[in-house]
Design a protein around this motif. Structure first.
Motif, PDB file in Angstrom:
ATOM      1  N   UNK A 153     -39.298 -31.787   7.474  1.00 23.18           N
ATOM      2  CA  UNK A 153     -39.135 -31.999   8.915  1.00 23.18           C
ATOM      3  C   UNK A 153     -37.671 -31.827   9.323  1.00 23.18           C
ATOM      4  N   UNK A 154     -36.782 -32.452   8.585  1.00 20.90           N
ATOM      5  CA  UNK A 154     -35.351 -32.338   8.873  1.00 20.90           C
ATOM      6  C   UNK A 154     -34.929 -30.869   8.817  1.00 20.90           C
ATOM      7  N   UNK A 155     -35.372 -30.165   7.796  1.00 20.60           N
ATOM      8  CA  UNK A 155     -35.036 -28.750   7.649  1.00 20.60           C
ATOM      9  C   UNK A 155     -35.525 -27.938   8.847  1.00 20.60           C
ATOM     10  N   UNK A 156     -36.755 -28.204   9.289  1.00 22.61           N
ATOM     11  CA  UNK A 156     -37.292 -27.491  10.457  1.00 22.61           C
ATOM     12  C   UNK A 156     -36.383 -27.641  11.672  1.00 22.61           C
ATOM     13  N   UNK A 157     -35.897 -28.856  11.912  1.00 24.03           N
ATOM     14  CA  UNK A 157     -35.053 -29.084  13.083  1.00 24.03           C
ATOM     15  C   UNK A 157     -33.627 -28.579  12.867  1.00 24.03           C
ATOM     16  N   UNK A 158     -33.153 -28.574  11.631  1.00 25.77           N
ATOM     17  CA  UNK A 158     -31.813 -28.043  11.372  1.00 25.77           C
ATOM     18  C   UNK A 158     -31.742 -26.529  11.553  1.00 25.77           C
ATOM     19  N   UNK A 159     -32.874 -25.855  11.445  1.00 24.50           N
ATOM     20  CA  UNK A 159     -32.898 -24.407  11.664  1.00 24.50           C
ATOM     21  C   UNK A 159     -32.570 -24.066  13.115  1.00 24.50           C
ATOM     22  N   UNK A 160     -32.914 -24.961  14.027  1.00 21.96           N
ATOM     23  CA  UNK A 160     -32.665 -24.753  15.455  1.00 21.96           C
ATOM     24  C   UNK A 160     -32.142 -26.045  16.088  1.00 21.96           C
ATOM     25  N   UNK A 161     -30.925 -26.461  15.716  1.00 21.02           N
ATOM     26  CA  UNK A 161     -30.407 -27.715  16.271  1.00 21.02           C
ATOM     27  C   UNK A 161     -30.177 -27.590  17.774  1.00 21.02           C
ATOM     28  N   UNK A 162     -30.353 -28.684  18.458  1.00 21.99           N
ATOM     29  CA  UNK A 162     -30.167 -28.663  19.910  1.00 21.99           C
ATOM     30  C   UNK A 162     -28.994 -29.557  20.282  1.00 21.99           C
ATOM     31  N   UNK A 163     -28.263 -29.142  21.287  1.00 23.33           N
ATOM     32  CA  UNK A 163     -27.135 -29.918  21.784  1.00 23.33           C
ATOM     33  C   UNK A 163     -27.499 -30.700  23.034  1.00 23.33           C
ATOM     34  N   UNK A 164     -28.549 -30.250  23.721  1.00 26.89           N
ATOM     35  CA  UNK A 164     -29.006 -30.897  24.946  1.00 26.89           C
ATOM     36  C   UNK A 164     -30.520 -30.973  24.909  1.00 26.89           C
ATOM     37  N   UNK A 165     -31.050 -32.189  25.018  1.00 30.35           N
ATOM     38  CA  UNK A 165     -32.500 -32.361  25.018  1.00 30.35           C
ATOM     39  C   UNK A 165     -32.863 -33.695  25.646  1.00 30.35           C
ATOM     40  N   UNK A 166     -34.127 -33.805  26.002  1.00 33.51           N
ATOM     41  CA  UNK A 166     -34.668 -35.041  26.539  1.00 33.51           C
ATOM     42  C   UNK A 166     -35.474 -35.714  25.441  1.00 33.51           C
ATOM     43  N   UNK A 167     -35.283 -37.031  25.311  1.00 31.50           N
ATOM     44  CA  UNK A 167     -35.909 -37.774  24.228  1.00 31.50           C
ATOM     45  C   UNK A 167     -36.694 -38.946  24.800  1.00 31.50           C
ATOM     46  N   UNK A 168     -37.929 -39.102  24.351  1.00 31.63           N
ATOM     47  CA  UNK A 168     -38.755 -40.233  24.743  1.00 31.63           C
ATOM     48  C   UNK A 168     -38.239 -41.466  24.022  1.00 31.63           C
ATOM     49  N   UNK A 169     -38.007 -42.559  24.765  1.00 35.62           N
ATOM     50  CA  UNK A 169     -37.427 -43.751  24.145  1.00 35.62           C
ATOM     51  C   UNK A 169     -38.302 -44.993  24.250  1.00 35.62           C
ATOM     52  N   UNK A 170     -39.429 -44.908  24.947  1.00 32.84           N
ATOM     53  CA  UNK A 170     -40.323 -46.060  25.031  1.00 32.84           C
ATOM     54  C   UNK A 170     -41.773 -45.599  25.136  1.00 32.84           C
ATOM     55  N   UNK A 171     -42.657 -46.511  24.820  1.00 33.01           N
ATOM     56  CA  UNK A 171     -44.097 -46.211  24.909  1.00 33.01           C
ATOM     57  C   UNK A 171     -44.539 -46.058  26.373  1.00 33.01           C
TER      58      UNK A 171
END
Length: 179
Positions: A153-171
């Motif tokens: 999983x880490x490798x998948x995201x390191x192939x295309x790292x993002x500098x700007x994104x929206x992240x879900x932080x609560x249910x």
């Protein structure tokens, strides 16, 4: 020949095949040597989206590749605190580096575990005569599996790292922008 538009799955039309048949078809297509250039090309151009089954052509191709051999000997159990520390430290490092949304990371981690579990179980039974104890981090076989899934999983995201994104932080659906 499949056009780029046909590979793109953002449209709302129904799939041409029922979901179980579609998944088998995608795996079969991805496992043929002729599909390798098409998969690589679609991956580079961003046309490979995950379909409703959660399986992209690229992922199906990865699943078709041979896996390394499992250890032939049973190993001593791991210390529970050490195993938990190892898993958490990797996860926390990814979160601190902010190169992907952690909700997307968790979803991808789940999908990789889901895709890889049954084949791993079969390989473990064949190699050692016993399955790993799912969820038991002290079981070296399970720790190998869950570590593989986490680092895949880490490798998948390191192939295309993002500098700007929206992240879900609560249910409740609360998000934050990470920049």
């Amino acid at each position: 020949v499949v056009s780029g538009a046909a590979l793109h799955s953002n449209h709302q039309s129904a799939p041409l095949l029922p979901q179980p048949d579609r998944r088998l078809f995608i795996r079969a297509l991805a496992s043929t040597a002729a599909s390798v250039p098409a998969v690589a090309s679609a991956e580079r151009t961003g046309l490979l989206d995950v379909d409703a089954t959660g399986l992209s052509l690229g992922r199906a191709f990865e699943l078709s590749l041979p896996k390394p051999e499992l250890p032939r000997a049973n190993r001593a159990p791991l210390d529970q605190k050490f195993a938990v520390c190892m898993m958490r430290s990797s996860y926390n490092t990814v979160d601190e580096l902010d190169f992907c949304a952690m909700d997307a990371f968790q979803k991808r981690f789940f999908l990789i575990r889901q895709d890889e579990w049954q084949p791993y179980l079969a390989r473990a039974r064949a190699a050692l005569g016993r399955p790993p104890e799912q969820g038991d981090l002290t079981d070296p076989l399970y720790f190998d599996f869950i570590s593989f899934a986490q680092y895949e999983t880490i490798n998948d995201f390191l192939k295309r790292p993002r500098k700007l994104f929206e992240e879900l932080v609560s249910a409740e659906g609360e998000t934050r922008v990470v920049a």
